[in-house]
Design a protein around this motif. Structure first.
Motif, short mmCIF file in Angstrom:
data_model
loop_
_atom_site.label_atom_id
_atom_site.label_comp_id
_atom_site.label_asym_id
_atom_site.label_seq_id
_atom_site.Cartn_x
_atom_site.Cartn_y
_atom_site.Cartn_z
N VAL A 196 -3.97 14.41 10.80
CA VAL A 196 -3.84 13.66 9.64
C VAL A 196 -5.17 13.64 8.93
CG1 VAL A 196 -3.72 11.21 9.12
CG2 VAL A 196 -2.13 12.44 10.79
N GLY A 197 -5.04 13.30 7.57
CA GLY A 197 -6.18 13.36 6.67
C GLY A 197 -6.41 11.99 5.70
N ALA A 198 -7.61 11.68 5.42
CA ALA A 198 -7.86 10.40 4.76
C ALA A 198 -7.16 10.59 3.47
CB ALA A 198 -9.36 10.06 4.92
N VAL A 199 -7.05 9.23 2.83
CA VAL A 199 -6.58 8.98 1.65
C VAL A 199 -7.52 7.99 0.72
CG1 VAL A 199 -4.27 10.03 2.11
CG2 VAL A 199 -4.85 7.54 2.14
N GLY A 200 -6.81 7.76 -0.19
CA GLY A 200 -7.84 6.41 -1.28
C GLY A 200 -6.96 5.38 -1.32
N GLY A 201 -7.53 4.24 -1.63
CA GLY A 201 -7.01 3.16 -1.84
C GLY A 201 -6.34 2.30 -0.67
N VAL A 202 -6.77 2.43 0.56
CA VAL A 202 -6.05 2.07 1.98
C VAL A 202 -5.92 0.37 1.88
CG1 VAL A 202 -6.51 1.75 4.41
CG2 VAL A 202 -6.78 3.89 3.31
N SER A 203 -7.12 -0.19 1.63
CA SER A 203 -6.89 -1.78 1.34
C SER A 203 -6.00 -2.35 0.61
CB SER A 203 -8.31 -2.11 0.99
OG SER A 203 -8.76 -1.78 -0.17
N MET A 204 -5.71 -1.46 -0.60
CA MET A 204 -4.43 -1.79 -1.46
C MET A 204 -3.30 -1.45 -0.69
SD MET A 204 -5.81 -3.42 -4.12
CE MET A 204 -6.94 -4.07 -2.90
N LYS A 205 -3.33 -0.36 -0.10
CA LYS A 205 -1.90 -0.13 0.46
C LYS A 205 -1.35 -1.10 1.66
CE LYS A 205 -2.26 4.79 -0.92
NZ LYS A 205 -2.34 6.24 -0.52
N THR A 206 -2.44 -1.51 2.55
CA THR A 206 -2.03 -2.34 3.57
C THR A 206 -1.55 -3.65 2.86
OG1 THR A 206 -4.15 -3.34 3.39
CG2 THR A 206 -3.88 -1.76 4.96
N GLN A 207 -2.03 -4.20 1.58
CA GLN A 207 -1.37 -5.37 1.12
C GLN A 207 0.05 -5.04 0.22
OE1 GLN A 207 -3.84 -7.50 -1.62
NE2 GLN A 207 -5.59 -6.49 -0.76
N ALA A 208 0.44 -3.78 -0.05
CA ALA A 208 1.80 -3.32 -0.29
C ALA A 208 2.44 -3.32 0.77
CB ALA A 208 1.62 -1.82 -1.26
N ALA A 209 2.24 -2.85 1.92
CA ALA A 209 2.98 -2.84 3.13
C ALA A 209 3.25 -3.93 3.76
CB ALA A 209 2.19 -2.06 4.35
N HIS A 210 2.38 -5.30 3.54
CA HIS A 210 2.62 -6.56 3.95
C HIS A 210 3.70 -7.19 3.07
CE1 HIS A 210 1.73 -10.77 4.61
NE2 HIS A 210 1.79 -10.33 5.79
N ARG A 211 3.37 -6.90 1.84
CA ARG A 211 4.39 -7.41 0.88
C ARG A 211 5.70 -6.89 1.14
NH1 ARG A 211 3.15 -4.44 -3.94
NH2 ARG A 211 4.90 -3.11 -3.09
N ASP A 212 5.93 -5.74 1.53
CA ASP A 212 7.12 -5.04 1.90
C ASP A 212 7.87 -5.18 2.83
OD1 ASP A 212 7.22 -4.80 -0.96
OD2 ASP A 212 6.97 -2.65 -0.80
N GLY A 213 7.25 -6.18 4.07
CA GLY A 213 7.54 -6.57 5.32
C GLY A 213 7.42 -5.69 6.42
N ALA A 214 6.16 -4.90 6.11
CA ALA A 214 6.07 -4.03 7.43
C ALA A 214 4.85 -5.16 8.22
CB ALA A 214 4.98 -2.91 6.95
N THR A 215 5.11 -4.72 9.74
CA THR A 215 4.33 -5.49 10.59
C THR A 215 3.11 -4.59 11.38
OG1 THR A 215 5.96 -5.21 12.09
CG2 THR A 215 6.15 -7.07 10.97
N VAL A 216 3.54 -3.13 11.24
CA VAL A 216 2.57 -2.17 11.61
C VAL A 216 2.24 -1.27 10.65
CG1 VAL A 216 2.42 -0.26 13.17
CG2 VAL A 216 3.45 -2.29 13.93
N PHE A 217 0.97 -0.96 10.47
CA PHE A 217 0.43 0.23 9.53
C PHE A 217 -0.46 1.20 10.22
CE2 PHE A 217 -2.40 1.80 6.13
CZ PHE A 217 -1.44 1.55 5.03
N LEU A 218 0.22 2.47 10.10
CA LEU A 218 -0.54 3.63 10.47
C LEU A 218 -1.72 3.97 9.57
CD1 LEU A 218 2.33 5.79 11.87
CD2 LEU A 218 1.12 3.74 12.94
N VAL A 219 -2.79 4.05 9.83
CA VAL A 219 -4.17 4.50 9.24
C VAL A 219 -4.80 5.57 9.55
CG1 VAL A 219 -5.46 2.58 10.09
CG2 VAL A 219 -5.97 3.59 7.74
N PRO A 220 -5.34 6.49 8.69
CA PRO A 220 -6.13 7.56 9.17
C PRO A 220 -7.47 7.06 9.93
CG PRO A 220 -5.43 8.17 7.07
CD PRO A 220 -4.80 6.86 7.25
N LYS A 221 -7.66 7.39 10.94
CA LYS A 221 -8.99 6.72 11.91
C LYS A 221 -10.06 6.60 10.82
CE LYS A 221 -11.03 7.05 16.28
NZ LYS A 221 -11.30 7.80 17.47
N ALA A 222 -10.41 7.38 10.20
CA ALA A 222 -11.58 7.56 9.38
C ALA A 222 -11.72 6.35 8.43
CB ALA A 222 -12.02 8.92 8.65
N GLU A 223 -10.91 5.76 8.10
CA GLU A 223 -10.59 4.65 7.04
C GLU A 223 -10.24 3.28 7.70
OE1 GLU A 223 -9.19 6.68 2.82
OE2 GLU A 223 -7.72 7.01 4.58
#
Length: 262
Positions: A196-223
């Motif tokens: 699994v590789g890193a990506v950009g904009g993770v902090s914005m993606k967590t907010q999109a996930a929460h907005r759409d009902g997610a309770t768990v977020f898988l994130v590349p460890k480096a981020e």
């Protein structure tokens, strides 16, 4: 003949070049891109009326829960971003200021970048299929897997496409869902051997996930640090480095086992 200036007048004269500099900076475009939370898509479901993942030549299982890949929306490569926009973005949690080169490393026109991102997505889809089938020890030619995410581009959905294929074919390996019925979101590129590789904009993606009902977020460890900095309340972060590790973490989440954390 020299004239001695009063202190207020001297300060005023000295301030003029500084004010002129700030005025120029305020009008000049800066090499930044402004990003905000984008759409999410459940890879186990449909996007715009079409199944995201279609598998033929192998038996699939009905699934519950969601695996939502996440995106950001960013200003275009030619957009004028000025100092006022940058300052506003720095003081808001629903916006991010990112170096333009980190979002558009290839350069080129908007049309060229869009095509490049779509090509990246297509390549990512093919690799995601290989990674999923390798994880399940299935021959790549044993079935046909097609992916349709419309005009979403880039490689960052790779991890979740692999997880979606695994859930549709095998679930948790014991008759249950890999999601445990939850709404799981996340991001990450994938290689054919499951890294699994890193990506950009993770902090914005967590907010999109929460907005759409997610309770768990898988994130590349480096981020992890970036994701934790703007983590919405109630969203659990799980760091991953491999596809095998992501699957194990989701199984542990359902069984009550040890789950990694940022």
């Amino acid at each position: 003949m020299l004239t001695r200036l009063s202190r207020p007048r001297a300060l005023a004269l000295c301030a003029l070049p500084v004010l002129a500099l700030f005025g120029t900076a305020a009008l000049a475009p800066l090499p930044f891109t402004l990003a905000q939370p984008g759409v999410t898509a459940d890879v186990l479901g449909e996007d715009r009326g079409k199944p995201v993942i279609t598998i033929t030549g192998a038996e699939t299982r009905p699934t519950e829960g969601q695996l939502r890949m996440t995106t950001i929306v960013a200003t275009g490569p030619k957009a004028d971003v000025r100092i006022g926009n940058v300052l506003d973005g720095w003081f808001r949690t629903d916006r991010a200021v990112m170096p333009r080169d980190s979002v558009y490393p290839t350069g080129g026109s908007e049309k060229e970048i869009e095509q490049h991102n779509l090509n990246d997505m297509k390549d990512s889809q093919n690799v995601a299929v290989d990674a999923a089938l390798n994880h399940l020890d299935r021959e790549p030619g044993s079935m046909r897997v097609s992916v349709d995410l419309g005009d979403i581009g880039g490689p960052s959905a790779g991890l979740f496409l692999s997880l979606g294929i695994i859930d549709m074919l095998d679930g948790d390996g014991k008759g249950g869902d890999l999601t445990g019925g939850r709404t799981i979101a996340g991001t990450g590129t994938i290689t054919a051997d499951g890294k699994v590789g890193a990506v950009g904009g993770v902090s914005m993606k967590t907010q999109a996930a929460h907005r759409d009902g997610a309770t768990v977020f898988l994130v590349p460890k480096a981020e992890c640090r970036q994701a934790e900095a703007e983590r919405p309340e109630g969203l659990r972060l799980i760091p991953v480095t491999t596809l095998d590790g992501a699957v194990d973490a989701l199984k542990a989440l359902e069984s009550g086992g040890k789950v990694p954390s940022c």
